[in-house]
Design a protein around this motif. Sequence first.
Motif, PDB file in Angstrom:
ATOM      1  N   MET A   1     -64.611 -21.715 -52.932  1.00 36.01           N
ATOM      2  CA  MET A   1     -65.525 -21.815 -51.819  1.00 36.01           C
ATOM      3  C   MET A   1     -65.976 -20.424 -51.362  1.00 36.01           C
ATOM      4  SD  MET A   1     -67.020 -23.982 -49.905  1.00 36.01           S
ATOM      5  CE  MET A   1     -67.248 -24.750 -48.352  1.00 36.01           C
ATOM      6  N   LYS A   2     -65.041 -19.469 -51.297  1.00 36.20           N
ATOM      7  CA  LYS A   2     -65.382 -18.116 -50.878  1.00 36.20           C
ATOM      8  C   LYS A   2     -66.379 -17.493 -51.851  1.00 36.20           C
ATOM      9  CE  LYS A   2     -63.393 -13.697 -49.577  1.00 36.20           C
ATOM     10  NZ  LYS A   2     -62.193 -12.885 -49.519  1.00 36.20           N
ATOM     11  N   ASN A   3     -66.141 -17.644 -53.150  1.00 41.12           N
ATOM     12  CA  ASN A   3     -67.056 -17.098 -54.157  1.00 41.12           C
ATOM     13  C   ASN A   3     -68.436 -17.734 -54.040  1.00 41.12           C
ATOM     14  OD1 ASN A   3     -65.147 -15.384 -55.172  1.00 41.12           O
ATOM     15  ND2 ASN A   3     -64.542 -16.743 -56.831  1.00 41.12           N
ATOM     16  N   LYS A   4     -68.467 -19.020 -53.714  1.00 44.40           N
ATOM     17  CA  LYS A   4     -69.709 -19.745 -53.564  1.00 44.40           C
ATOM     18  C   LYS A   4     -70.522 -19.154 -52.403  1.00 44.40           C
ATOM     19  CE  LYS A   4     -70.855 -24.642 -53.391  1.00 44.40           C
ATOM     20  NZ  LYS A   4     -70.273 -25.941 -53.131  1.00 44.40           N
ATOM     21  N   LYS A   5     -69.848 -18.868 -51.287  1.00 40.43           N
ATOM     22  CA  LYS A   5     -70.525 -18.290 -50.128  1.00 40.43           C
ATOM     23  C   LYS A   5     -70.996 -16.875 -50.411  1.00 40.43           C
ATOM     24  CE  LYS A   5     -68.538 -21.161 -46.604  1.00 40.43           C
ATOM     25  NZ  LYS A   5     -69.541 -21.677 -45.749  1.00 40.43           N
ATOM     26  N   ILE A   6     -70.203 -16.100 -51.140  1.00 46.00           N
ATOM     27  CA  ILE A   6     -70.602 -14.743 -51.502  1.00 46.00           C
ATOM     28  C   ILE A   6     -71.828 -14.788 -52.412  1.00 46.00           C
ATOM     29  CG2 ILE A   6     -69.910 -12.687 -52.805  1.00 46.00           C
ATOM     30  CD1 ILE A   6     -67.051 -13.172 -51.688  1.00 46.00           C
ATOM     31  N   ALA A   7     -71.813 -15.694 -53.383  1.00 48.22           N
ATOM     32  CA  ALA A   7     -72.960 -15.834 -54.289  1.00 48.22           C
ATOM     33  C   ALA A   7     -74.202 -16.254 -53.516  1.00 48.22           C
ATOM     34  CB  ALA A   7     -72.652 -16.848 -55.389  1.00 48.22           C
ATOM     35  N   ALA A   8     -74.034 -17.160 -52.571  1.00 51.16           N
ATOM     36  CA  ALA A   8     -75.168 -17.623 -51.775  1.00 51.16           C
ATOM     37  C   ALA A   8     -75.730 -16.490 -50.929  1.00 51.16           C
ATOM     38  CB  ALA A   8     -74.754 -18.795 -50.894  1.00 51.16           C
ATOM     39  N   LEU A   9     -74.863 -15.695 -50.330  1.00 54.97           N
ATOM     40  CA  LEU A   9     -75.311 -14.564 -49.520  1.00 54.97           C
ATOM     41  C   LEU A   9     -76.057 -13.550 -50.387  1.00 54.97           C
ATOM     42  CD1 LEU A   9     -75.415 -13.085 -46.842  1.00 54.97           C
ATOM     43  CD2 LEU A   9     -73.180 -12.116 -47.370  1.00 54.97           C
ATOM     44  N   ALA A  10     -75.512 -13.236 -51.556  1.00 55.41           N
ATOM     45  CA  ALA A  10     -76.176 -12.304 -52.470  1.00 55.41           C
ATOM     46  C   ALA A  10     -77.539 -12.834 -52.883  1.00 55.41           C
ATOM     47  CB  ALA A  10     -75.304 -12.055 -53.698  1.00 55.41           C
ATOM     48  N   LEU A  11     -77.599 -14.124 -53.115  1.00 56.04           N
ATOM     49  CA  LEU A  11     -78.845 -14.769 -53.505  1.00 56.04           C
ATOM     50  C   LEU A  11     -79.896 -14.638 -52.415  1.00 56.04           C
ATOM     51  CD1 LEU A  11     -80.276 -16.611 -55.555  1.00 56.04           C
ATOM     52  CD2 LEU A  11     -79.275 -18.532 -54.349  1.00 56.04           C
ATOM     53  N   ALA A  33     -76.297 -20.562 -61.559  1.00 55.48           N
ATOM     54  CA  ALA A  33     -74.836 -20.449 -61.571  1.00 55.48           C
ATOM     55  C   ALA A  33     -74.175 -21.339 -60.509  1.00 55.48           C
ATOM     56  CB  ALA A  33     -74.416 -18.997 -61.352  1.00 55.48           C
ATOM     57  N   LEU A  34     -74.960 -21.852 -59.561  1.00 55.85           N
ATOM     58  CA  LEU A  34     -74.417 -22.693 -58.491  1.00 55.85           C
ATOM     59  C   LEU A  34     -74.375 -24.153 -58.910  1.00 55.85           C
ATOM     60  CD1 LEU A  34     -76.448 -21.203 -55.498  1.00 55.85           C
ATOM     61  CD2 LEU A  34     -74.058 -20.703 -56.094  1.00 55.85           C
ATOM     62  N   ALA A  35     -73.505 -24.909 -58.269  1.00 61.54           N
ATOM     63  CA  ALA A  35     -73.509 -26.370 -58.442  1.00 61.54           C
ATOM     64  C   ALA A  35     -74.858 -26.894 -57.956  1.00 61.54           C
ATOM     65  CB  ALA A  35     -72.374 -26.994 -57.638  1.00 61.54           C
ATOM     66  N   LEU A  36     -75.306 -27.999 -58.520  1.00 62.05           N
ATOM     67  CA  LEU A  36     -76.639 -28.528 -58.232  1.00 62.05           C
ATOM     68  C   LEU A  36     -76.899 -28.695 -56.739  1.00 62.05           C
ATOM     69  CD1 LEU A  36     -79.353 -29.544 -59.180  1.00 62.05           C
ATOM     70  CD2 LEU A  36     -78.317 -31.804 -59.509  1.00 62.05           C
ATOM     71  N   GLU A  38     -75.503 -27.176 -54.136  1.00 58.10           N
ATOM     72  CA  GLU A  38     -75.599 -25.863 -53.515  1.00 58.10           C
ATOM     73  C   GLU A  38     -76.893 -25.167 -53.948  1.00 58.10           C
ATOM     74  OE1 GLU A  38     -74.489 -22.654 -51.111  1.00 58.10           O
ATOM     75  OE2 GLU A  38     -73.678 -24.679 -51.198  1.00 58.10           O
ATOM     76  N   ARG A  39     -77.263 -25.311 -55.216  1.00 54.90           N
ATOM     77  CA  ARG A  39     -78.503 -24.724 -55.731  1.00 54.90           C
ATOM     78  C   ARG A  39     -79.700 -25.273 -54.963  1.00 54.90           C
ATOM     79  NH1 ARG A  39     -79.398 -26.686 -61.367  1.00 54.90           N
ATOM     80  NH2 ARG A  39     -77.387 -25.662 -61.603  1.00 54.90           N
ATOM     81  N   ARG A  40     -79.724 -26.581 -54.783  1.00 50.31           N
ATOM     82  CA  ARG A  40     -80.838 -27.218 -54.081  1.00 50.31           C
ATOM     83  C   ARG A  40     -80.936 -26.677 -52.645  1.00 50.31           C
ATOM     84  NH1 ARG A  40     -79.792 -32.001 -55.644  1.00 50.31           N
ATOM     85  NH2 ARG A  40     -81.345 -31.988 -57.273  1.00 50.31           N
ATOM     86  N   GLU A  41     -79.794 -26.620 -51.953  1.00 47.48           N
ATOM     87  CA  GLU A  41     -79.812 -26.130 -50.570  1.00 47.48           C
ATOM     88  C   GLU A  41     -80.252 -24.671 -50.501  1.00 47.48           C
ATOM     89  OE1 GLU A  41     -76.645 -25.186 -47.102  1.00 47.48           O
ATOM     90  OE2 GLU A  41     -76.478 -27.184 -48.000  1.00 47.48           O
ATOM     91  N   GLN A  42     -79.744 -23.832 -51.397  1.00 50.02           N
ATOM     92  CA  GLN A  42     -80.121 -22.420 -51.404  1.00 50.02           C
ATOM     93  C   GLN A  42     -81.603 -22.248 -51.741  1.00 50.02           C
ATOM     94  OE1 GLN A  42     -78.339 -19.769 -50.385  1.00 50.02           O
ATOM     95  NE2 GLN A  42     -76.820 -21.273 -49.780  1.00 50.02           N
ATOM     96  N   ARG A  43     -82.096 -23.041 -52.676  1.00 52.34           N
ATOM     97  CA  ARG A  43     -83.513 -22.968 -53.046  1.00 52.34           C
ATOM     98  C   ARG A  43     -84.386 -23.334 -51.850  1.00 52.34           C
ATOM     99  NH1 ARG A  43     -87.727 -21.631 -53.381  1.00 52.34           N
ATOM    100  NH2 ARG A  43     -89.292 -21.981 -54.993  1.00 52.34           N
ATOM    101  N   CYS A  44     -83.961 -24.341 -51.100  1.00 49.57           N
ATOM    102  CA  CYS A  44     -84.709 -24.752 -49.912  1.00 49.57           C
ATOM    103  C   CYS A  44     -84.642 -23.686 -48.827  1.00 49.57           C
ATOM    104  CB  CYS A  44     -84.198 -26.096 -49.403  1.00 49.57           C
ATOM    105  SG  CYS A  44     -84.577 -27.465 -50.538  1.00 49.57           S
TER     106      CYS A  44
END
Length: 131
Positions: A1-11, A33-36, A38-44
């Motif tokens: 989960m922490k890595n996911k948040k770090i990746a999202a912030l970097a993105l 690289a994100l789960a679908l 999470e990818r969808r939410e970040q893209r939005c």
Amino acid sequence: MKNKKIAALALLVLAAACPAQAMDARIVKQLKALALEERREQRCDIEAMKRIADEHKGFKPDKVIAYTFSDPVEEGNSVKAPGAAFRSGGDWYRLKFKCVTGERGLEVRSFQYKVGAKIPRGEWEQYYLYD
């Protein structure tokens, strides 16, 4: 989960630095690289920043949080975020959006949003907002 948040912030940092016309290959690579979900939410979130910057003079969003006031609702390729917030110029503002992506979560097919009121600084801690 922490890595996911770090990746999202970097993105999101990369997205804010890239031209609005098209997504940079680095952003696409990080999204993939994100789960679908999470990818969808970040893209939005990226789309929200782009639209606000393009369509609202004076706003230069550098962060969107889809779950500030309530959890986003995902149904199929759709993300509804009625309790989102975005940061611009060091201030936070309410935001709601509905975003529909393609099957892989990379292409935005439809996007509606509404910018709300500025969030008073005294409420930031309660909602985990920051400078």
